[in-house]
Design an enzyme around this catalytic site. Structure first.
Site, PDB file in Angstrom:
ATOM      1  N   TYR A   9      -4.143 -78.992 -77.005  1.00  0.00           N
ATOM      2  CA  TYR A   9      -2.600 -79.866 -77.359  1.00  0.00           C
ATOM      3  C   TYR A   9      -3.095 -80.378 -78.979  1.00  0.00           C
ATOM      4  O   TYR A   9      -2.387 -79.990 -79.460  1.00  0.00           O
ATOM      5  CB  TYR A   9      -2.769 -81.062 -76.639  1.00  0.00           C
ATOM      6  CG  TYR A   9      -0.722 -81.144 -76.697  1.00  0.00           C
ATOM      7  CD1 TYR A   9      -0.342 -80.633 -77.083  1.00  0.00           C
ATOM      8  CD2 TYR A   9      -0.363 -82.025 -74.987  1.00  0.00           C
ATOM      9  CE1 TYR A   9       2.244 -80.897 -76.984  1.00  0.00           C
ATOM     10  CE2 TYR A   9       1.046 -82.151 -74.640  1.00  0.00           C
ATOM     11  CZ  TYR A   9       1.892 -81.653 -75.396  1.00  0.00           C
ATOM     12  OH  TYR A   9       2.953 -81.789 -75.603  1.00  0.00           O
ATOM     13  N   GLU A  20       0.203 -76.243 -85.770  1.00  0.00           N
ATOM     14  CA  GLU A  20       1.366 -76.309 -86.688  1.00  0.00           C
ATOM     15  C   GLU A  20       1.403 -76.718 -87.280  1.00  0.00           C
ATOM     16  O   GLU A  20       2.445 -76.214 -89.183  1.00  0.00           O
ATOM     17  CB  GLU A  20       2.219 -76.609 -85.194  1.00  0.00           C
ATOM     18  CG  GLU A  20       2.506 -76.022 -84.104  1.00  0.00           C
ATOM     19  CD  GLU A  20       3.355 -76.974 -83.318  1.00  0.00           C
ATOM     20  OE1 GLU A  20       3.801 -78.271 -83.123  1.00  0.00           O
ATOM     21  OE2 GLU A  20       2.438 -76.441 -81.749  1.00  0.00           O
TER      22      GLU A  20
END
Ligand SMILES: CCCCCCCCCCCCC[C@@H](O)CC(=O)SCCNC(=O)CCNC(=O)[C@H](O)C(C)(C)COP(=O)(O)OP(=O)(O)OC[C@H]1O[C@@H](n2cnc3c(N)ncnc32)[C@H](O)[C@@H]1OP(=O)(O)O
Length: 288
Positions: free
Chosen positions: A210, A217
């Site tokens: 994660y 990102e």
């Protein structure tokens, strides 16, 4: 909405010892749907306590399937198999590309069609929540899926100069490993033959993947900023006949900032799911 741990629900014992420690802090967003409470309360398991637990798991799975209905269960099995296969194809294509070319440059271009197809298909996850065939909250699924769709279509697809950034590989690898594990977890669970290592992987890999995905990102959006500023893409300038203005550059900055409150919510949600599934802690929703 209040939350009750297994220790509170059962009044102590071994379970209490397992769930000992400070209770999780209440979150501003409620991540479990009311319909999900009964299922959660019945899903105690730790994967180590032998036959009784396995029999209980089996009964629970059968009960769950009956509650879901044959059509919904069949659909979810097919959906999860298709998604597992899709992300596996993507993973294999990435490994093959890297082994053949020895570089990540051109990787995104070579896998983009498969990525766009399967990530867009994941919009159905929001539909599954809305129609109530999976107990995930619409909010959790919505934030997760929309941020991915945004990354795929409005960032990586639209801003060609960033497609060869290392950060793109970072989130692609994190997403791919996660999704292969996640969808195979759902498939095997629905088929009532869940190998422990898949369950373990589903609720442990995310701890690293994660943050890795989020870093990938954010770095990718950051790399896009100068290009977006220079070209003014997706922006609407005044004056115009509707008298509206929109600046995609600032929109990207706001999106990056929104990871600060939103990502911890998703991460802590997953940590709670982990405690429930791997450590057997039961979280019961109760109305105040
Ligand atoms: C327009 C601009 C938008 C900008 C927004 C900006 C927001 C920024 C913040 C967001 C950051 C996200 C970054 C992210 O993209 C990065 C990565 O993903 S990196 C890779 C690592 N990622 C992960 O590990 C993601 C993990 N995510 C998930 O697992 C899900 O997406 C999540 C929705 C979070 C999962 O939650 P859920 O509550 O569903 O967990 P469970 O798997 O335990 O499932 C709960 C129960 O539902 C059943 N279920 C769910 N789906 C299915 C299915 N498809 N088929 C069958 N059953 C399903 C599951 O079995 C559980 O049932 P039960 O409780 O009865 O056992």
């Amino acid at each position: 909405m209040g939350r009750l741990t297994e220790a509170e629900a059962a009044g102590g014992g071994a379970s209490a010892a397992r769930s000992a420690g400070p209770p999780p802090a209440p979150l501003p967003l409620t991540f479990t749907s009311p319909g999900c409470a009964a299922t959660m309360a019945s899903s105690e398991e730790d994967g180590t306590n032998g036959g009784a637990s396995e029999a209980g798991e089996e009964r629970e799975a059968t009960g769950k399937r009956r509650r879901l209905g044959l059509l919904a269960t069949t659909w979810l099995i097919l959906y999860n198999i298709a998604m597992t296969a899709g992300w596996m194809v993507l993973g294999i294509a990435m490994v093959r590309f890297y082994m053949e070319k020895g570089t990540h440059k051109g990787l995104y271009k070579s896998i983009q069609k498969t990525l766009k197809f399967f990530q867009t298909f994941a919009l159905l996850e929001i539909v599954h929540c809305l129609i109530g065939i999976v107990p995930t909250s619409v909010l959790v699924a919505g934030v997760q899926v929309s941020s991915r769709i945004f990354m795929v279509w409005l960032v990586t697809h639209s801003i060609k100069p960033i497609q060869n950034e290392e950060s793109v590989v970072l989130f692609l690898v994190a997403w791919t490993v996660t999704e292969i594990t996640r969808y195979s977890f759902y498939t095997f669970s629905l088929l009532n033959h869940l190998p422990y290592f898949i369950k373990w992987a589903r609720y442990n890999f995310f701890i690293i993947l994660y943050p890795v995905g989020v870093v990938g990102e954010l770095l990718t959006i950051h790399a896009a900023l100068p290009y977006v500023k220079k070209t003014g893409m997706f922006s609407i300038r005044l004056p115009n006949k509707y008298n509206v203005s929109f600046d995609y550059y600032y929109f990207l900055l706001i999106t990056m900032a929104s990871y600060i409150p939103l990502f911890p919510q998703l991460y802590f949600h997953m940590l709670r799911q982990r405690r429930k599934v791997l450590l057997g802690e039961v979280i019961v929703e109760k109305d105040d």
